[in-house]
Write an enzyme that holds these catalytic residues in place. Sequence first.
Site, PDB file in Angstrom:
ATOM      1  N   SER A 196      44.741  29.484  36.256  1.00 46.51           N
ATOM      2  CA  SER A 196      43.789  30.457  35.719  1.00 46.51           C
ATOM      3  C   SER A 196      43.872  30.571  34.205  1.00 46.51           C
ATOM      4  CB  SER A 196      44.019  31.832  36.355  1.00 46.51           C
ATOM      5  OG  SER A 196      45.237  32.366  35.915  1.00 46.51           O
TER       6      SER A 196
ATOM      7  N   LYS B  23      43.603  41.557  35.682  1.00 46.24           N
ATOM      8  CA  LYS B  23      43.785  40.879  34.397  1.00 46.24           C
ATOM      9  C   LYS B  23      43.032  41.621  33.284  1.00 46.24           C
ATOM     10  CE  LYS B  23      44.682  36.291  36.241  1.00 46.24           C
ATOM     11  NZ  LYS B  23      44.103  35.009  36.654  1.00 46.24           N
TER      12      LYS B  23
END
Lengths: 821, 282
Positions: free
Chosen positions: A669, A712
């Site tokens: 990611s 996040k």
Amino acid sequence: MSTAIVPRPATPGVGPLPHAALYRRCDPSGLSFVTTADLESADGTVGQERAVDAIGMGLGLRRKGYNIFAVGSPGTGKKTIIDRLTRERARSEPAPADRAYVNNFVDPDKPRALALPPGRGTILRQDMRTLVDELRTALPAAFESDDYRSRRQAIDNLFKQQQQEAFSKVEERAKERDIGILRTPVGLGLAPLRNGEVMPKEDFEKLSEDEQKRIQDGMNEVHAELELVMQQGPKAEGERRDKLRELNEEVTRFAIGFRLEGLKQRYADLPTVVDYLQTVERDLAENTEPFLMQGEANQEGMTGPSARRRGSHVGHFDRYQVNLIVDHADRPGAPVVEEDHPTLQNLIGRVEYRSEYGSLVTDFTMIKPGALHEANGGYLVLDARRVLLQPFAWEELKRTLRAGEVQIRSVPDLLGMASAMTLQPEAIPLSVKVILTGDHHLYYLLASLDPDFREMFKIAADFNDDLPRDATTERSFAQLLGSIARGESLRPLDRDAVARLIEQGARLAGDAEKMTAQVEVIADLMREADHLAETAGREAIGLSEINQAIELQIRRASRLRERLQEEIHRGTILIDTKGVRVGQVNGLSVLQLAGFMFGRPSRISARIRLGKGEVVDIEREVELGGPIHSKGVMILAGFLGGRFGRERPLALSVSLVFEQSYGGVEGDSASMGELCAILSAMADQPIRQGIAITGSVNQNGDAQAIGGVNEKIEGFFDVCRDAGLDGHQGVIIPASNVKHLMLRADVVKAVEEGRFNVFAVSSVDQAMAVLTGVEAGASDETGHFPNGSINRRIETQLDAMADRVRRFNAREQAEAGHAPR
Amino acid sequence: MLPAEADTDFAIARVVAVLDAVCQATDAMTAAIDIAARCNVELAGLFIEDDSLFRMASMPGARHLTLTPTARASFGIDTLETEMRSRANLAVAALGAAAATKGVHWSFRSIRGMPGALLRQAARSGDLLVFPGAAPIGGWPLRLHSPLLRAAGVTASSALIVRRPASFSRPLVVASADPDRVRRALAAARRLRAGDHDAIDVAVPGLARDVAARTLAGLKDFIRVRELRDATSRSVIDLAKSLGSDLIVLTSESLLGEEGDLSDELLSKADHQVLLVRQPGR
């Protein structure tokens, strides 16, 4: 490297997402109830139709191997659904047979198993108790009768008389020969008599030789006769016992005959029971003494040591007991058994022991059933992980299902170790549907590693982790919440609370278009909110209680997150949220601890130098990078080669690192962020540190979705908030992650107020534009990028580096060519 | 109900437990100690080494039949001496231990000779001799005439033959029609019954029940007169069995020896316990 702060750019082509895209609300007005008390109960199968169908088929298929493995994450309602479906089905099925163990009179170590129609096990047990009680009165009465006594006396007398007569004859003959028979300490002695007393040796020696010989011969003859009589003794005693036994059996049969005949008629439809009753009759006829030992034995209850006999440790009256191990007398249908402690013995039953004079002894009355016995003819629900954790349980469960019978065996048996004294109860035929529950990981492990598994558990009922979120499922979800509230006596939830829980369900699913199927997590929130409502004196759970419960849950779990934020704020962990840097970007990772997820910003930096086009992943070099992360980095090399290496060699090396990362790095990611750092370094174009980035990237530079997007974003938001929101900060995410956004209210509010931004990009070029405020630039028909664009700057840089390498190589070759030989 | 007789009708000054190497003595020893303790008198253990056995063991060509698997095949003087010593030692140890638990003063003597002569001598030192019953032969119900018990029939003292763990709850007195003898027999029986004053069964051999009852009218409140058709051991044993008696009390010397039947059958071979009650000064 430039550190000048650049103004917020008019990001070419990509603008921040509107706040409405960051959180999909559930409109309470769309819920047509006041509180969940107004709703009907849900059956708990919402969104799990596939699993429900599979269970339905598995329950209906009464074939070998068609057991069910309900696979799904914890809290998805597997147990609830299985329980409901199996009980519904079990109610319509007949109750199975009662099961009992009875004594095996021929071989007490191998108790016999009996099957009786439901309810008749209890009756047989009571019948046998009554029989024994009656015989305890009837048999002594029969044996105390004058008739019996006189017949027994006659046998004893006949025996004594015969023996005594034989002995007396020898005595007579000895007397006639003037020989005495004397009892000695160890036997019988023969000696000549004179005047009724033993002749002294001296007198004997004075006799003539003929006389002495006559006496000696006489003693030899008497000795021979005496020996013969003594030898016949045991045989005669055996005959006497036989006669007494015959008499006892005759009397016993007379006393018990009509009683047992009545029982046999009562159970005439059950041949195995009739056969057992016949063995009881034979045993009673052969073993009457304990019934006659009224005083002492009654005081001991005929279970004490004196009542134990024939190598069996069962008390005499206990030997006629019926050990009813499974009783379905009051059961309306087939059994559904859930064994939450599936040890070997809890599954297949066990033989218990009692201590007797320092030894462990047992008998058929100490056989205890296992869950398989109790579920026989019905359904057994087990947690697969718990079964696998118990020694021998899994193997024995499979063996039992394969064999189609339950055989009670102990661990020493299974290990092949000899045990001093144990039973081998007759196996009981088994017809049971086993339903295992477990998560996907366990299911796939078993499927791949255990060759028996697929054969034994042919039906997989796969439970979804999440549900599609639409008006129908939202309503079903509301019904489910109402059912939970009713089932657990919680306060009903009002519409706002339900809507908030639906939103929280979406957040837990990590998807605005779905809701979690892990209802247990939602149920936990309801329980805690109910407690808060009780404290607040509310009659229904409202929005504030739900919000408070969510906040309290986060607060309880967020010690580590706060610690990390604090260290960033204090500058221990270096994260810039302002300014620009070349070759440096804020990446985002997610940590999950005990079910709590939170985002953590990490600085990613890239440096370039002359080289041969390789990308050095420092994490991989030091074996901190996982394989997926390494794969992501290699993809970057592919991207760089594909975009910039067609016309020129990539005369550079790139090193890439997660700063201040001391643990493993896994996942891809961060690959878009890493690529941005590299491109920034190659173009010498500074990156805005107020923008963090997450997303993976393919070799074409397309942005790809990642997990944990909400956490996040919130992780970086918290860092920026602590440092001070300036309106320029934000997070870049892949456009394909927009549908997953269910952000915290404070983040949404900051975006709404223009204090924070979320950018959704489709490519690394868009990401670079956001990060640098400069267009990445698309190549024209000649393959060149527009002037001023980032890609153009990279090309220029690469050309210069290639030229430097070329000149360096030429100089080296020239020096090598003039070198003295 | 108070007894018709007084304790002095059957006084005991010293109990002798008669033992030998053949009989099973445990029950008799226990009974002797109990009686000595109850009467608070001394107990003397008398172990008789039957000289007949030594004569037999020394006889050339004497034959012996062993009955136990551990017995030695040859049976000579040495073997007999060893056995005698061993059994005497066991007897004294058992007697000492049992007497100590009851707090009875005791002595022990081992003496060799012909049983009859030894018991006549012993009768002078004790007024109740307690004998063990003859042991069964080879574990089955054969009984051999016992020299010891035969001698018991002719001693001057009263003699008790114990054949099982002592129980004297239901005595049967077999007596001549002499109220004094009956009274003495009743006193002896009550001594053994330890204070139980229930009426006792009494039978007079050869007398019809009503005749016997008239003869013993003075004792009618203390006895139950039973009919005994003759003085044979068979009749006595049958009557004892029918009454459930556990002790047969014999009073008249005329019942013993002269018929030759009672002494053999009752003393040597009957299953019952027997008490021979001698008249003082006999």
